[in-house]
Scaffold this active site. Sequence first.
Site, mmCIF file in Angstrom:
data_model
loop_
_atom_site.group_PDB
_atom_site.id
_atom_site.type_symbol
_atom_site.label_atom_id
_atom_site.label_comp_id
_atom_site.label_asym_id
_atom_site.label_seq_id
_atom_site.Cartn_x
_atom_site.Cartn_y
_atom_site.Cartn_z
ATOM 1 C CB ALA A 67 71.732 106.506 -16.771
ATOM 2 C CG ASP A 68 67.678 101.709 -18.237
ATOM 3 O OD1 ASP A 68 67.710 100.761 -17.903
ATOM 4 O OD2 ASP A 68 66.946 102.089 -19.362
ATOM 5 C CB SER A 69 66.849 101.587 -12.680
ATOM 6 O OG SER A 69 66.123 101.036 -13.688
ATOM 7 N N PRO A 118 61.574 101.147 -26.501
ATOM 8 C CG PRO A 118 60.409 101.972 -28.027
ATOM 9 C CD PRO A 118 61.586 101.198 -28.474
ATOM 10 N NE ARG A 119 55.707 103.953 -20.025
ATOM 11 C CZ ARG A 119 55.026 104.934 -18.364
ATOM 12 N NH1 ARG A 119 55.746 105.969 -18.918
ATOM 13 N NH2 ARG A 119 53.772 104.438 -18.160
ATOM 14 C CB SER A 146 66.766 109.856 -23.710
ATOM 15 O OG SER A 146 65.322 110.112 -24.509
ATOM 16 C CD GLU A 160 67.388 116.907 -20.988
ATOM 17 O OE1 GLU A 160 66.847 115.486 -22.695
ATOM 18 O OE2 GLU A 160 66.415 116.628 -20.511
ATOM 19 C CD GLU A 182 66.685 112.493 -25.838
ATOM 20 O OE1 GLU A 182 66.102 111.531 -26.431
ATOM 21 O OE2 GLU A 182 66.224 113.316 -25.097
#
Length: 258
Positions: free
Chosen positions: A26-28, A42-43, A79, A128, A130
Amino acid sequence: MVKIIFVFFIFLSSFSYANDDKLYRADSRPPDEIKQSGGLMPRGQSEYFDRGTQMNINLYDHARGTQTGFVRHDDGYVSTSISLRSAHLVGQTILSGHSTYYIYVIATAPNMFNVNDVLGAYSPHPDEQEVSALGGIPYSQIYGWYRVHFGVLDEQLHRNRGYRDRYYSNLDIAPAADGYGLAGFPPEHRAWREEPWIHHAPPGCGNAPRSSMSNTCDEKTQSLGVKFLDEYQSKVKRQIFSGYQSDIDTHNRIKDEL
């Protein structure tokens, strides 16, 4: 309220979730933005380019996140969830402030680790379920996406024209044993003295002696992670080249037949 929740789960159950070679996130961010970024990165990658901060290739740190529950600024993992259902629930939890978000459907690859399998009893959030992607997920690895609007999941899967099945069709996530050495527990964590991690502890971790005075447990874990990622990228490149060569051979064969 109970009736609403019940209907919500009936709606979710109408979708097919059993697909072992696909993962979900899920991503905005909309697909165009993901494409422009080169994929789900990745950040820590943007921090590396913006500030020169080294990516943290430590699965335990990634799974714990920060004390506030957010992603670490130097995180080297992305993730994903093992099912559409769990990705939707994650989206409803962390993206509830967005009227629209997306659930990306992702092909599996050996730079991905099942967090619960690798960290075992020390997985901080086992519920979770993950799977974490070391180094991120290229746009060509994204099979497609679902749009979620005000919590309602569209039935239509939007296929990604940039998806390259030939690169990922024969790939699976990494076995847990490949991730034990990258678990990233603190140097004195008791896991390094327990099965199965004791057999995979990097130098300086637990009872494993240092390879040199300069190599700490964290440094060795980092270098092992970088090596693992490099080997994975080389494997994908070989698969891409093999696919191109196969196309060339097929073209030449047809040309000869004509």
